[in-house]
Design an enzyme around this catalytic site. Sequence first.
Site, PDB file in Angstrom:
ATOM      1  N   GLY A   1       0.820  -1.202   0.000  1.00  0.00           N
ATOM      2  CA  GLY A   1       0.000   0.000   0.000  1.00  0.00           C
ATOM      3  C   GLY A   1       0.852   1.249   0.000  1.00  0.00           C
ATOM      4  O   GLY A   1       1.667   1.445   0.907  1.00  0.00           O
TER       5      GLY A   1
ATOM      6  N   LYS B   1      -8.405  -1.757   8.845  1.00  0.00           N
ATOM      7  CA  LYS B   1      -9.423  -2.115   9.837  1.00  0.00           C
ATOM      8  C   LYS B   1     -10.164  -3.409   9.495  1.00  0.00           C
ATOM      9  O   LYS B   1     -10.630  -4.113  10.393  1.00  0.00           O
ATOM     10  CB  LYS B   1     -10.418  -0.968   9.987  1.00  0.00           C
ATOM     11  CG  LYS B   1      -9.828   0.287  10.608  1.00  0.00           C
ATOM     12  CD  LYS B   1     -10.836   1.384  10.768  1.00  0.00           C
ATOM     13  CE  LYS B   1     -11.160   2.073   9.481  1.00  0.00           C
ATOM     14  NZ  LYS B   1     -10.045   2.855   8.921  1.00  0.00           N
TER      15      LYS B   1
ATOM     16  N   GLY C   1      -5.867   6.923  14.924  1.00  0.00           N
ATOM     17  CA  GLY C   1      -4.667   7.516  14.336  1.00  0.00           C
ATOM     18  C   GLY C   1      -3.456   7.515  15.238  1.00  0.00           C
ATOM     19  O   GLY C   1      -2.951   6.469  15.642  1.00  0.00           O
TER      20      GLY C   1
ATOM     21  N   ASP D   1     -17.427   3.791   9.702  1.00  0.00           N
ATOM     22  CA  ASP D   1     -16.000   3.789  10.060  1.00  0.00           C
ATOM     23  C   ASP D   1     -15.811   3.795  11.574  1.00  0.00           C
ATOM     24  O   ASP D   1     -15.049   2.993  12.120  1.00  0.00           O
ATOM     25  CB  ASP D   1     -15.318   5.009   9.436  1.00  0.00           C
ATOM     26  CG  ASP D   1     -13.879   5.170   9.904  1.00  0.00           C
ATOM     27  OD1 ASP D   1     -13.023   4.412   9.429  1.00  0.00           O
ATOM     28  OD2 ASP D   1     -13.630   6.040  10.763  1.00  0.00           O
TER      29      ASP D   1
ATOM     30  N   LYS E   1     -14.347   0.765  14.380  1.00  0.00           N
ATOM     31  CA  LYS E   1     -13.340   0.984  15.413  1.00  0.00           C
ATOM     32  C   LYS E   1     -13.842   0.513  16.777  1.00  0.00           C
ATOM     33  O   LYS E   1     -13.070  -0.016  17.585  1.00  0.00           O
ATOM     34  CB  LYS E   1     -12.943   2.458  15.447  1.00  0.00           C
ATOM     35  CG  LYS E   1     -12.210   2.901  14.183  1.00  0.00           C
ATOM     36  CD  LYS E   1     -12.064   4.399  14.094  1.00  0.00           C
ATOM     37  CE  LYS E   1     -11.422   4.810  12.771  1.00  0.00           C
ATOM     38  NZ  LYS E   1     -11.391   6.264  12.584  1.00  0.00           N
TER      39      LYS E   1
END
Length: 330
Positions: A9, A113, A142, A209, A213
């Site tokens: 990536g 994730k 982050g 999203d 998490k």
Amino acid sequence: MAIRIALIGTGAVGRGILEAITRKDLGIVLTGVADSRSGMIHSDGISPSDLLSRKRETGLCGDVSITADDVVRTAPYDVLVEVSPTDAATGEPATSYIRTALSRGCHVVTSNKGPVALHYHELKQEADKAGVSFRFEATVAGAIPILHTLLESLGGNEVQALYGVLNGTCNYILTRMAEEGLSYKQALDEARALGYAEADPTYDVKGIDAAIKLVILANTVLNQRITLEDIDITGIDLLTEEAIRLAEEQDATIRLIGEIIPGKNLYRLSPRIIPRHHPLVVHGSLNAIILRTDLAGDLVFSGKGAGSLETASAVLGDILSIRDRYAGGN
């Protein structure tokens, strides 16, 4: 001691990692790299700065005849660093890359994730069997080291509750609606223009999203086995300027809050009215998390929840922790 990595990536996070390695002498040697269309393998090391230049100039990181799968299967690395885009439905192809690396006896660090939310327990078991590490600090909040804190620094504590602002895009939109009186559409358009929101922001604004998490936090830290379907999710896409204004009149504001209360099996994500000076009222694209524990009490964390170098910081922390833990061998 140097540690060899293969990087899958080269989007924002991948470029952040390469920039950090270029800036700092971290003892990290890049021996393999791949994007969605090309790859490169070099046992003596690949120059991160040259790689960044090539990517900017050609859009490719290497040879079109070399795939990500080739790099994962054959490159000589100690740690696979998987930072490709998330597929929340299947976790592929990242999950397969991770499994291949673990089967080779290599460590894995990821910001992806999908594999962690969908397959954490199986991947952790495979890593333990191989005697290697599987680390994923960058999947949540982050640059905030929340997983490290919960899994290592707060050993012996019972987590009684967790509350968090876990999506920077939504937080930016809500901040601008409150501070400047923008409509939801105006704030979203501004977030797109600044790169905080994707062209299709559904994943963020509908709460998916942030909910993923919560799944990661519940399954990795609290040893639960929940899925996205177990979380009560309400996003911000239907929020009106009127709702924001009414909250402001009460010296309050609205934030998208994720909540886990293990003792009640409560997993929820929704816009909440909270006092303007509450610790979770962070601004712009920041994230914030409150932990309630039995021994340490309430702990508050805030910081940049997204961004190229910020997320790269979490990835690099995992890589260097592995290097220090396994110094002298894989």
